[in-house]
Design an enzyme around this catalytic site. Structure first.
Site, PDB file in Angstrom:
ATOM      1  N   TYR A 105       0.834  -1.199   0.000  1.00 45.29           N
ATOM      2  CA  TYR A 105       0.000   0.000   0.000  1.00 45.29           C
ATOM      3  C   TYR A 105       0.870   1.250   0.000  1.00 45.29           C
ATOM      4  O   TYR A 105       2.088   1.185   0.216  1.00 45.29           O
ATOM      5  CB  TYR A 105      -0.969   0.016   1.189  1.00 45.29           C
ATOM      6  CG  TYR A 105      -0.332   0.290   2.533  1.00 45.29           C
ATOM      7  CD1 TYR A 105       0.434  -0.671   3.167  1.00 45.29           C
ATOM      8  CD2 TYR A 105      -0.490   1.526   3.163  1.00 45.29           C
ATOM      9  CE1 TYR A 105       1.019  -0.419   4.399  1.00 45.29           C
ATOM     10  CE2 TYR A 105       0.092   1.787   4.400  1.00 45.29           C
ATOM     11  CZ  TYR A 105       0.842   0.812   5.009  1.00 45.29           C
ATOM     12  OH  TYR A 105       1.430   1.069   6.215  1.00 45.29           O
TER      13      TYR A 105
ATOM     14  N   LYS B 281       6.410  -2.078   2.034  1.00 45.88           N
ATOM     15  CA  LYS B 281       5.191  -1.515   2.642  1.00 45.88           C
ATOM     16  C   LYS B 281       4.042  -2.495   2.435  1.00 45.88           C
ATOM     17  O   LYS B 281       3.161  -2.291   1.597  1.00 45.88           O
ATOM     18  CB  LYS B 281       4.908  -0.131   2.025  1.00 45.88           C
ATOM     19  CG  LYS B 281       4.081   0.767   2.942  1.00 45.88           C
ATOM     20  CD  LYS B 281       4.197   2.202   2.493  1.00 45.88           C
ATOM     21  CE  LYS B 281       3.151   3.109   3.104  1.00 45.88           C
ATOM     22  NZ  LYS B 281       3.164   3.227   4.549  1.00 45.88           N
TER      23      LYS B 281
ATOM     24  N   GLU C  86      12.031   2.115  14.423  1.00 45.49           N
ATOM     25  CA  GLU C  86      11.139   3.187  13.954  1.00 45.49           C
ATOM     26  C   GLU C  86       9.897   3.162  14.833  1.00 45.49           C
ATOM     27  O   GLU C  86       9.889   2.522  15.879  1.00 45.49           O
ATOM     28  CB  GLU C  86      10.809   2.988  12.475  1.00 45.49           C
ATOM     29  CG  GLU C  86      10.158   1.654  12.169  1.00 45.49           C
ATOM     30  CD  GLU C  86       9.789   1.468  10.705  1.00 45.49           C
ATOM     31  OE1 GLU C  86       9.644   2.467   9.984  1.00 45.49           O
ATOM     32  OE2 GLU C  86       9.618   0.310  10.294  1.00 45.49           O
TER      33      GLU C  86
ATOM     34  N   LEU D 199      10.897   0.979   7.396  1.00 51.29           N
ATOM     35  CA  LEU D 199      10.340   1.407   6.111  1.00 51.29           C
ATOM     36  C   LEU D 199      11.100   2.662   5.663  1.00 51.29           C
ATOM     37  O   LEU D 199      11.278   3.585   6.469  1.00 51.29           O
ATOM     38  CB  LEU D 199       8.849   1.747   6.264  1.00 51.29           C
ATOM     39  CG  LEU D 199       8.218   2.109   4.927  1.00 51.29           C
ATOM     40  CD1 LEU D 199       7.844   0.834   4.171  1.00 51.29           C
ATOM     41  CD2 LEU D 199       6.993   2.977   5.096  1.00 51.29           C
TER      42      LEU D 199
HETATM   43  N1  PLP Z   1       7.381   3.510   9.096  1.00 54.02           N
HETATM   44  C1  PLP Z   1       6.272   2.759   9.023  1.00 54.02           C
HETATM   45  C2  PLP Z   1       6.257   1.419   9.644  1.00 54.02           C
HETATM   46  C3  PLP Z   1       5.127   3.267   8.373  1.00 54.02           C
HETATM   47  O1  PLP Z   1       4.011   2.524   8.295  1.00 54.02           O
HETATM   48  C4  PLP Z   1       5.162   4.573   7.820  1.00 54.02           C
HETATM   49  C5  PLP Z   1       4.012   5.150   7.138  1.00 54.02           C
HETATM   50  O2  PLP Z   1       2.989   4.545   6.964  1.00 54.02           O
HETATM   51  C6  PLP Z   1       6.343   5.309   7.934  1.00 54.02           C
HETATM   52  C7  PLP Z   1       7.446   4.740   8.569  1.00 54.02           C
HETATM   53  C8  PLP Z   1       6.451   6.698   7.365  1.00 54.02           C
HETATM   54  O3  PLP Z   1       6.587   6.636   5.966  1.00 54.02           O
HETATM   55  P1  PLP Z   1       6.168   7.883   5.059  1.00 54.02           P
HETATM   56  O4  PLP Z   1       6.942   9.054   5.545  1.00 54.02           O
HETATM   57  O5  PLP Z   1       6.556   7.471   3.689  1.00 54.02           O
HETATM   58  O6  PLP Z   1       4.702   8.050   5.247  1.00 54.02           O
END
Ligand code: PLP
Length: 282
Positions: free
Chosen positions: A34, A146, A178, A202
């Protein structure tokens, strides 16, 4: 026009009335990927970077999604344009391995499914700080993809909500990875530090922008893991995600953190907001 719009394989309607078939592999295996971003003035923020990550996640999960980038962009825009006015919309889309009777092995000759929704969204003001809880990171080792397999994140966010907190910061042993649905960075002695993009986190698009903005403003950047102790002793703690951008943190497990470098923090937050506004201007 509908307040919230749903889309499944070309069919669009009010989100609350949309249905998906029972064979969609997302339902049994979370077998899909996603993306999500905020939309202002009907312009999705950082769309090209989200599309790059989308195709990368698809490649890593071996999902043979054949739709051209241009067509994906057009379908997303069609859903955005069908939503009633709102200052900010939240745009979400997922691609699954398609519809097929339940079987762990990849189905053959099945087209992947594209599901999209758009709904009104209120961004949290960046001057209201987050409260976090900390939890052991018990996710698998594919955190760089993701995927729709989000149960550990759901449980972590539920624990955070039960304690009146906004997010959960995850750690493997002493190493901070994270948050449940955000990345986390610290400011220490004028340096912005964040975990490297390996399979434990991620590769957040907001994280990437934050690092670039820091460099632009003369703030050195270090992509190296840091520990829970370093997190608790940071000058500032910053949580980033597409839905909330760049949030300051005031406590972890009820213990005050950060608050020691407010100028650098504000500079980064202001730079982030300016970038968002510039790139989604009419
Ligand atoms: N880490 C995880 C596990 C996430 O699910 C998300 C966003 O959904 C992020 C980091 C942040 O990613 P982004 O800045 O691309 O939204």
């Amino acid at each position: 026009m509908w307040e919230s719009v749903g889309y499944y394989n070309g069919v669009m309607g009010p989100l609350e009335e949309m249905q998906v078939p029972m064979g969609d592999r997302a339902l049994y295996f979370g077998d899909g990927i996603y993306e999500a971003t905020c939309v202002a003035n009907r312009i999705p923020f950082a769309l090209e970077e989200h599309l790059d990550r989308m195709y990368n996640s698809l490649r890593l999960l071996e999902i043979p999604f054949r739709m051209e980038r241009e067509r994906v962009r057009a379908e997303l825009q069609r859903v955005i344009d069908a939503a009633a006015d709102s200052p900010i919309h939240f745009l979400y889309w997922q691609i699954t391995r398609g519809n097929s009777p339940r079987n762990h092995v990849f189905p053959q000759g099945v087209e992947p499914s594209l599901m999209i929704f758009v709904k009104p969204h209120a961004m949290k003001p960046m001057d209201i700080p987050y409260k976090l809880i900390s939890l052991e990171d018990n996710r698998f080792n594919l955190c760089n993809i993701k995927t729709l397999n989000l149960i550990p994140s759901v449980l972590a966010n539920q624990r955070a909500a039960e304690r009146g907190c906004d997010e959960a910061v995850l750690h493997r042993g002493s190493r901070v990875t994270e948050c449940a649905h955000s990345n986390i960075s610290i400011l220490k002695d004028g340096v912005l530090r964040t975990a490297p993009t390996d399979e434990l986190i991620l590769p957040g698009i907001t994280r990437k922008h934050l690092l670039a903005l820091a460099k632009e403003h003369g703030i050195p950047v270090l992509e190296e893991p840091f520990s829970m102790v370093e997190l608790m002793n940071a000058d500032e703690v910053i949580v980033t995600s597409s839905s909330a951008l760049c949030m300051k943190v005031e406590s972890i497990d009820g213990i005050p953190v950060g608050g020691k470098d407010p100028q650098r923090l504000k500079l980064l937050q202001d730079a982030y907001l300016a970038k968002f506004q510039r790139e989604t201007a009419k």
